[in-house]
Design a protein around this motif. Structure first.
Motif, PDB file in Angstrom:
ATOM      1  N   PHE A 114      -3.331   2.664   3.906  1.00  0.00           N
ATOM      2  CA  PHE A 114      -2.796   3.375   4.825  1.00  0.00           C
ATOM      3  C   PHE A 114      -1.425   2.946   5.207  1.00  0.00           C
ATOM      4  CE2 PHE A 114      -7.319   2.990   5.978  1.00  0.00           C
ATOM      5  CZ  PHE A 114      -7.488   4.188   6.407  1.00  0.00           C
ATOM      6  N   ARG A 115      -0.941   2.183   4.056  1.00  0.00           N
ATOM      7  CA  ARG A 115       0.650   1.700   4.060  1.00  0.00           C
ATOM      8  C   ARG A 115       1.494   3.016   4.063  1.00  0.00           C
ATOM      9  NH1 ARG A 115       3.830  -2.994   1.741  1.00  0.00           N
ATOM     10  NH2 ARG A 115       1.602  -3.882   1.518  1.00  0.00           N
ATOM     11  N   PRO A 116       2.395   3.215   4.881  1.00  0.00           N
ATOM     12  CA  PRO A 116       3.628   4.179   4.728  1.00  0.00           C
ATOM     13  C   PRO A 116       4.496   3.808   3.812  1.00  0.00           C
ATOM     14  CG  PRO A 116       3.997   2.723   6.706  1.00  0.00           C
ATOM     15  CD  PRO A 116       2.682   2.189   6.030  1.00  0.00           C
ATOM     16  N   ASP A 117       5.075   5.099   2.940  1.00  0.00           N
ATOM     17  CA  ASP A 117       6.091   4.812   2.219  1.00  0.00           C
ATOM     18  C   ASP A 117       7.192   4.756   2.502  1.00  0.00           C
ATOM     19  OD1 ASP A 117       4.187   5.493   0.141  1.00  0.00           O
ATOM     20  OD2 ASP A 117       4.415   7.623   0.254  1.00  0.00           O
ATOM     21  N   TRP A 118       7.416   3.492   3.099  1.00  0.00           N
ATOM     22  CA  TRP A 118       8.771   3.030   3.903  1.00  0.00           C
ATOM     23  C   TRP A 118      10.130   3.280   3.205  1.00  0.00           C
ATOM     24  CZ3 TRP A 118       8.454   2.532   8.798  1.00  0.00           C
ATOM     25  CH2 TRP A 118       7.243   1.827   9.247  1.00  0.00           C
ATOM     26  N   LEU A 119       9.984   3.425   1.781  1.00  0.00           N
ATOM     27  CA  LEU A 119      11.335   3.486   1.044  1.00  0.00           C
ATOM     28  C   LEU A 119      11.534   5.209   1.069  1.00  0.00           C
ATOM     29  CD1 LEU A 119      13.764   2.398  -0.609  1.00  0.00           C
ATOM     30  CD2 LEU A 119      12.148   2.330  -2.313  1.00  0.00           C
ATOM     31  N   LEU A 120      10.677   5.632   0.857  1.00  0.00           N
ATOM     32  CA  LEU A 120      10.450   7.383   0.715  1.00  0.00           C
ATOM     33  C   LEU A 120      10.980   7.742   2.300  1.00  0.00           C
ATOM     34  CD1 LEU A 120       9.979  10.069  -0.312  1.00  0.00           C
ATOM     35  CD2 LEU A 120       7.701  10.040   0.494  1.00  0.00           C
ATOM     36  N   LEU A 121      10.567   7.322   3.107  1.00  0.00           N
ATOM     37  CA  LEU A 121      10.875   7.625   4.539  1.00  0.00           C
ATOM     38  C   LEU A 121      12.310   7.576   4.885  1.00  0.00           C
ATOM     39  CD1 LEU A 121       7.814   6.656   6.856  1.00  0.00           C
ATOM     40  CD2 LEU A 121       8.363   8.910   6.155  1.00  0.00           C
ATOM     41  N   VAL A 122      12.824   6.407   4.451  1.00  0.00           N
ATOM     42  CA  VAL A 122      14.240   5.896   4.815  1.00  0.00           C
ATOM     43  C   VAL A 122      15.236   6.808   3.898  1.00  0.00           C
ATOM     44  CG1 VAL A 122      15.983   4.054   4.804  1.00  0.00           C
ATOM     45  CG2 VAL A 122      13.686   3.720   5.793  1.00  0.00           C
ATOM     46  N   LEU A 123      14.898   6.899   2.659  1.00  0.00           N
ATOM     47  CA  LEU A 123      15.688   7.571   1.606  1.00  0.00           C
ATOM     48  C   LEU A 123      15.645   9.047   1.931  1.00  0.00           C
ATOM     49  CD1 LEU A 123      14.770   6.205  -1.954  1.00  0.00           C
ATOM     50  CD2 LEU A 123      17.008   6.441  -0.957  1.00  0.00           C
ATOM     51  N   GLY A 124      14.272   9.474   2.408  1.00  0.00           N
ATOM     52  CA  GLY A 124      14.434  11.033   2.894  1.00  0.00           C
ATOM     53  C   GLY A 124      15.221  11.047   4.049  1.00  0.00           C
ATOM     54  N   TYR A 125      15.279  10.144   4.996  1.00  0.00           N
ATOM     55  CA  TYR A 125      16.285  10.427   6.180  1.00  0.00           C
ATOM     56  C   TYR A 125      17.787  10.587   5.667  1.00  0.00           C
ATOM     57  CZ  TYR A 125      19.011   9.814  10.394  1.00  0.00           C
ATOM     58  OH  TYR A 125      19.834  10.002  11.203  1.00  0.00           O
ATOM     59  N   ALA A 133       8.391  -2.196   1.748  1.00  0.00           N
ATOM     60  CA  ALA A 133       7.452  -1.584   0.843  1.00  0.00           C
ATOM     61  C   ALA A 133       6.709  -2.635   0.022  1.00  0.00           C
ATOM     62  CB  ALA A 133       8.259  -0.640  -0.118  1.00  0.00           C
ATOM     63  N   VAL A 134       6.988  -3.766  -0.071  1.00  0.00           N
ATOM     64  CA  VAL A 134       6.633  -4.733  -0.766  1.00  0.00           C
ATOM     65  C   VAL A 134       5.901  -5.814  -0.214  1.00  0.00           C
ATOM     66  CG1 VAL A 134       8.109  -4.163  -3.188  1.00  0.00           C
ATOM     67  CG2 VAL A 134       8.603  -6.050  -1.388  1.00  0.00           C
ATOM     68  N   MET A 135       6.080  -5.770   1.188  1.00  0.00           N
ATOM     69  CA  MET A 135       5.636  -6.800   2.083  1.00  0.00           C
ATOM     70  C   MET A 135       3.908  -6.853   2.047  1.00  0.00           C
ATOM     71  SD  MET A 135       6.498  -7.437   6.054  1.00  0.00           S
ATOM     72  CE  MET A 135       6.005  -5.851   6.536  1.00  0.00           C
ATOM     73  N   PRO A 136       3.278  -7.856   1.937  1.00  0.00           N
ATOM     74  CA  PRO A 136       2.010  -7.854   1.504  1.00  0.00           C
ATOM     75  C   PRO A 136       1.258  -7.802   2.825  1.00  0.00           C
ATOM     76  CG  PRO A 136       2.888 -10.204   1.418  1.00  0.00           C
ATOM     77  CD  PRO A 136       4.113  -9.429   1.515  1.00  0.00           C
ATOM     78  N   VAL A 137      -0.019  -6.862   2.793  1.00  0.00           N
ATOM     79  CA  VAL A 137      -0.816  -6.558   3.871  1.00  0.00           C
ATOM     80  C   VAL A 137      -2.159  -6.986   3.507  1.00  0.00           C
ATOM     81  CG1 VAL A 137       0.974  -4.932   4.846  1.00  0.00           C
ATOM     82  CG2 VAL A 137      -0.837  -4.131   3.061  1.00  0.00           C
ATOM     83  N   PRO A 138      -3.185  -6.898   4.401  1.00  0.00           N
ATOM     84  CA  PRO A 138      -4.445  -7.022   4.055  1.00  0.00           C
ATOM     85  C   PRO A 138      -4.855  -6.067   3.372  1.00  0.00           C
ATOM     86  CG  PRO A 138      -3.923  -7.540   6.430  1.00  0.00           C
ATOM     87  CD  PRO A 138      -2.744  -6.932   5.933  1.00  0.00           C
ATOM     88  N   ALA A 139      -5.945  -6.041   2.352  1.00  0.00           N
ATOM     89  CA  ALA A 139      -6.631  -5.158   1.438  1.00  0.00           C
ATOM     90  C   ALA A 139      -6.899  -3.855   2.299  1.00  0.00           C
ATOM     91  CB  ALA A 139      -7.756  -5.604   0.611  1.00  0.00           C
ATOM     92  N   TRP A 140      -7.430  -4.149   3.504  1.00  0.00           N
ATOM     93  CA  TRP A 140      -8.211  -2.811   4.298  1.00  0.00           C
ATOM     94  C   TRP A 140      -6.956  -1.883   4.752  1.00  0.00           C
ATOM     95  CZ3 TRP A 140      -7.049  -2.327   9.604  1.00  0.00           C
ATOM     96  CH2 TRP A 140      -6.926  -3.412  10.136  1.00  0.00           C
TER      97      TRP A 140
END
Length: 157
Positions: A29-40, A18-25
């Motif tokens: 489109f970054r998924p909510d990784w923490l929400l997905l894993v917590l939701g599961y 969730a906090v890993m840097p990605v390019p600005a573009w």
């Protein structure tokens, strides 16, 4: 003890993603990784992963992102509360129906986080962030089957 370690490891990896840097573009489109894993985990093991877990990880996410303290914590805890409240119904839905619910809940997370930030900083809403909900919709079936296999392999219960 062993199951708690493996469960915590998945939450830690989701927090890092969730906090890993990605390019600005790609940021919109970054998924909510923490929400997905917590939701599961909230659907699979509601007795282990609950609102308190979501609140704690949300606070850590706020600190790591430098966001308004409590914005992600509130948003994640509200969403996990909704999932925990209806976990027996949602478990019986097909994976694609669950994906729709997860994507709607991720929109709710974005709106709650925006609302908290708006109250603190008076910022404008970036509607491009809602693309992440579509990505969450597409990722949910894959993540669901991967996490279920992981849970069964390590006998997490």
């Amino acid at each position: 003890m062993r199951a708690r370690f493996w469960l915590g490891l998945t939450l830690f990896v989701a927090l890092i993603a969730a906090v890993m840097p990605v390019p600005a573009w790609i940021e919109d489109f970054r998924p909510d990784w923490l929400l997905l894993v917590l939701g599961y985990w909230a659907l699979a093991l509601p007795n282990r992963v609950n609102v308190g877990t979501a609140w704690s990880l949300g606070l850590v996410l706020d600190i790591l992102q430098g966001a308004v303290l409590g914005a992600n914590a509130l948003a994640l805890s509200v969403v996990i509360y909704v999932l925990a409240l209806h976990f027996q119904k949602i478990r019986n839905f097909s994976v694609w129906q669950q994906a729709i619910i997860i994507s709607l809940l991720s929109i709710m997370v974005k709106l709650l986080s925006y609302w908290m930030s708006y109250l603190a900083y008076d910022i404008d809403f970036n509607d491009q962030q809602l693309w992440g909900a579509l990505i969450n919709f597409l990722l949910w079936p894959w993540l669901f089957y991967l996490m279920r296999r992981y849970r069964r392999h390590f006998r997490i219960s």
